[in-house]
Design a protein around this motif. Structure first.
Motif, PDB file in Angstrom:
ATOM      1  N   LYS A  30       0.841  -1.202   0.000  1.00 22.40           N
ATOM      2  CA  LYS A  30       0.000   0.000   0.000  1.00 22.40           C
ATOM      3  C   LYS A  30       0.876   1.252   0.000  1.00 22.40           C
ATOM      4  CE  LYS A  30      -3.951   2.355   1.888  1.00 22.40           C
ATOM      5  NZ  LYS A  30      -5.189   2.308   2.662  1.00 22.40           N
ATOM      6  N   PRO A  31       0.594   2.205  -0.899  1.00 18.96           N
ATOM      7  CA  PRO A  31       1.414   3.412  -0.971  1.00 18.96           C
ATOM      8  C   PRO A  31       1.091   4.390   0.160  1.00 18.96           C
ATOM      9  CG  PRO A  31      -0.358   3.547  -2.570  1.00 18.96           C
ATOM     10  CD  PRO A  31      -0.445   2.179  -1.955  1.00 18.96           C
ATOM     11  N   TYR A  32       2.090   5.156   0.562  1.00 20.28           N
ATOM     12  CA  TYR A  32       1.876   6.211   1.551  1.00 20.28           C
ATOM     13  C   TYR A  32       2.949   7.272   1.358  1.00 20.28           C
ATOM     14  CZ  TYR A  32       5.757   4.102   4.198  1.00 20.28           C
ATOM     15  OH  TYR A  32       6.971   3.607   4.577  1.00 20.28           O
ATOM     16  N   ARG A  33       2.639   8.484   1.806  1.00 19.45           N
ATOM     17  CA  ARG A  33       3.607   9.583   1.718  1.00 19.45           C
ATOM     18  C   ARG A  33       4.523   9.527   2.921  1.00 19.45           C
ATOM     19  NH1 ARG A  33       4.316  15.044   2.947  1.00 19.45           N
ATOM     20  NH2 ARG A  33       2.500  15.054   4.330  1.00 19.45           N
ATOM     21  N   LYS A  34       5.817   9.456   2.672  1.00 22.15           N
ATOM     22  CA  LYS A  34       6.785   9.260   3.752  1.00 22.15           C
ATOM     23  C   LYS A  34       6.760  10.403   4.758  1.00 22.15           C
ATOM     24  CE  LYS A  34      11.607   8.009   4.551  1.00 22.15           C
ATOM     25  NZ  LYS A  34      12.931   7.744   3.911  1.00 22.15           N
ATOM     26  N   GLU A  35       6.615  11.628   4.276  1.00 24.45           N
ATOM     27  CA  GLU A  35       6.634  12.787   5.168  1.00 24.45           C
ATOM     28  C   GLU A  35       5.222  13.059   5.679  1.00 24.45           C
ATOM     29  OE1 GLU A  35       9.209  13.253   1.512  1.00 24.45           O
ATOM     30  OE2 GLU A  35       7.093  12.940   1.930  1.00 24.45           O
ATOM     31  N   PRO A  74      -5.435  14.769   8.932  1.00 18.99           N
ATOM     32  CA  PRO A  74      -4.729  14.030   9.987  1.00 18.99           C
ATOM     33  C   PRO A  74      -4.239  12.647   9.561  1.00 18.99           C
ATOM     34  CG  PRO A  74      -7.091  14.131  10.424  1.00 18.99           C
ATOM     35  CD  PRO A  74      -6.826  15.067   9.300  1.00 18.99           C
ATOM     36  N   ASN A  75      -4.950  12.011   8.648  1.00 15.12           N
ATOM     37  CA  ASN A  75      -4.518  10.695   8.144  1.00 15.12           C
ATOM     38  C   ASN A  75      -4.627  10.691   6.623  1.00 15.12           C
ATOM     39  OD1 ASN A  75      -3.935   9.333  10.581  1.00 15.12           O
ATOM     40  ND2 ASN A  75      -6.101   8.922  10.915  1.00 15.12           N
ATOM     41  N   PHE A  76      -3.827  11.516   5.977  1.00 18.08           N
ATOM     42  CA  PHE A  76      -3.918  11.599   4.519  1.00 18.08           C
ATOM     43  C   PHE A  76      -3.652  10.224   3.914  1.00 18.08           C
ATOM     44  CE2 PHE A  76      -1.906  12.571   0.332  1.00 18.08           C
ATOM     45  CZ  PHE A  76      -3.060  13.026  -0.282  1.00 18.08           C
ATOM     46  N   ASP A  77      -4.687   9.643   3.338  1.00 20.07           N
ATOM     47  CA  ASP A  77      -4.618   8.274   2.827  1.00 20.07           C
ATOM     48  C   ASP A  77      -5.045   8.259   1.372  1.00 20.07           C
ATOM     49  OD1 ASP A  77      -4.200   5.518   2.985  1.00 20.07           O
ATOM     50  OD2 ASP A  77      -6.294   5.119   3.466  1.00 20.07           O
ATOM     51  N   PHE A  78      -4.403   7.428   0.574  1.00 21.29           N
ATOM     52  CA  PHE A  78      -4.787   7.331  -0.828  1.00 21.29           C
ATOM     53  C   PHE A  78      -4.529   5.913  -1.327  1.00 21.29           C
ATOM     54  CE2 PHE A  78      -0.461   8.862  -0.546  1.00 21.29           C
ATOM     55  CZ  PHE A  78       0.247   8.080  -1.445  1.00 21.29           C
ATOM     56  N   THR A 137       2.178   4.020   9.602  1.00 16.10           N
ATOM     57  CA  THR A 137       2.403   5.180   8.740  1.00 16.10           C
ATOM     58  C   THR A 137       1.400   6.297   9.009  1.00 16.10           C
ATOM     59  OG1 THR A 137       0.929   4.542   6.899  1.00 16.10           O
ATOM     60  CG2 THR A 137       3.133   3.549   6.956  1.00 16.10           C
ATOM     61  N   LEU A 138       0.354   6.023   9.801  1.00 16.65           N
ATOM     62  CA  LEU A 138      -0.688   7.005  10.062  1.00 16.65           C
ATOM     63  C   LEU A 138      -0.306   7.911  11.218  1.00 16.65           C
ATOM     64  CD1 LEU A 138      -3.825   4.670   9.819  1.00 16.65           C
ATOM     65  CD2 LEU A 138      -2.870   6.138   8.021  1.00 16.65           C
TER      66      LEU A 138
END
Length: 248
Positions: free
Chosen positions: A53-58, A66-70, A213-214
């Motif tokens: 699952k992709p996530y933004r490292k920063e 608060p939990n930018f998820d895509f 990651t959240l």
């Protein structure tokens, strides 16, 4: 345009069309971050959990997101992305193509172990072969969207999930036989041959590798309810040219 780790991941695909889908999928992720968070393309690092699952490292805490998820998906003629500021989100796109070398019944039967008795009955009673195939892909799409939302890998047992609906509205999920009210689901018809499903739910349901990651896996019940009840927006269609221009 992409960083080395993304280029290497794309190069692993042998089929040229698969490479193109993987490329556009990654460009969509960077474009989303730039559009929503106003972070320049060159200042964004997108990683993946061991389950993919992709996530933004920063992903530092932000009161607005608060939990930018895509989550992305690609099949057939479409590559798509969905995002959420607070909830987990999963997206799955399915191409409703007729099976080759076997009947629709034979094709759907191959997946019977992943379906509950209730789902199987609904599919079998759908009507014509085309309707049966479409009904199957709706259920399959929803299962995949949920698994992708929580960040689980291919080993997650899809048979543990059972969906109920009212003419494909008010869709609900039972996990291991128990109804959960922490999730909402939508089905979209992109065109005559393509479906898309979106799953949106509580961050506490994320698998451990993604929960790490959240920024905030604890969400107040009122806040969750408000987010889940907000209307889902339709997809915006872009060409590849519009996508690359958005990153320049």
């Amino acid at each position: 345009m992409l960083p080395p780790h993304d280029r290497l991941a794309i190069a692993r695909f042998l089929n040229q069309d698969d490479r193109k889908r993987a490329l556009v999928s990654r460009l969509l992720q960077y474009s989303l971050v730039r559009h929503v968070l106003r972070i320049p393309f060159r200042h964004t690092t997108i990683c993946r959990t061991p389950q993919g699952k992709p996530y933004r490292k920063e992903n530092g805490y932000c009161s607005t997101f608060p939990n930018f998820d895509f989550n992305t998906s690609h099949q057939g003629d479409y590559i798509g992305i969905a995002s959420e500021p607070l909830c987990l989100v999963g997206l799955d796109i399915a191409s409703v193509s007729k099976p080759q070398g076997e009947t629709t019944t034979e094709f759907v039967s191959n997946f019977s172990s992943y379906l509950s008795d209730h789902e199987w009955d609904c599919i079998a009673r759908a009507g014509t072969p085309t309707q049966v195939l479409t009904e199957f892909y709706r259920y399959w799409c929803l299962k995949e969207a949920f698994v992708k939302a929580i960040g689980a890998g291919v080993g997650f047992g899809l048979h543990r999930l059972e969906f109920h609906h009212e003419h494909w509205t008010n869709i609900s999920i039972h996990v291991d036989g128990d109804l959960t009210k922490k999730w909402r689901f939508w089905i979209f018809k992109l065109d005559e041959m393509h479906l898309a499903s979106i799953a949106k739910g509580h961050p506490e349901d994320a698998v451990s590798s993604y929960k790490e990651t959240l920024s905030n896996a604890i969400v107040a019940e009122e806040q969750l309810h408000s987010t889940l009840e907000s209307p889902e927006e339709a997809f915006t269609l872009w060409t590849e040219e519009q996508l690359t221009q958005s990153l320049e």
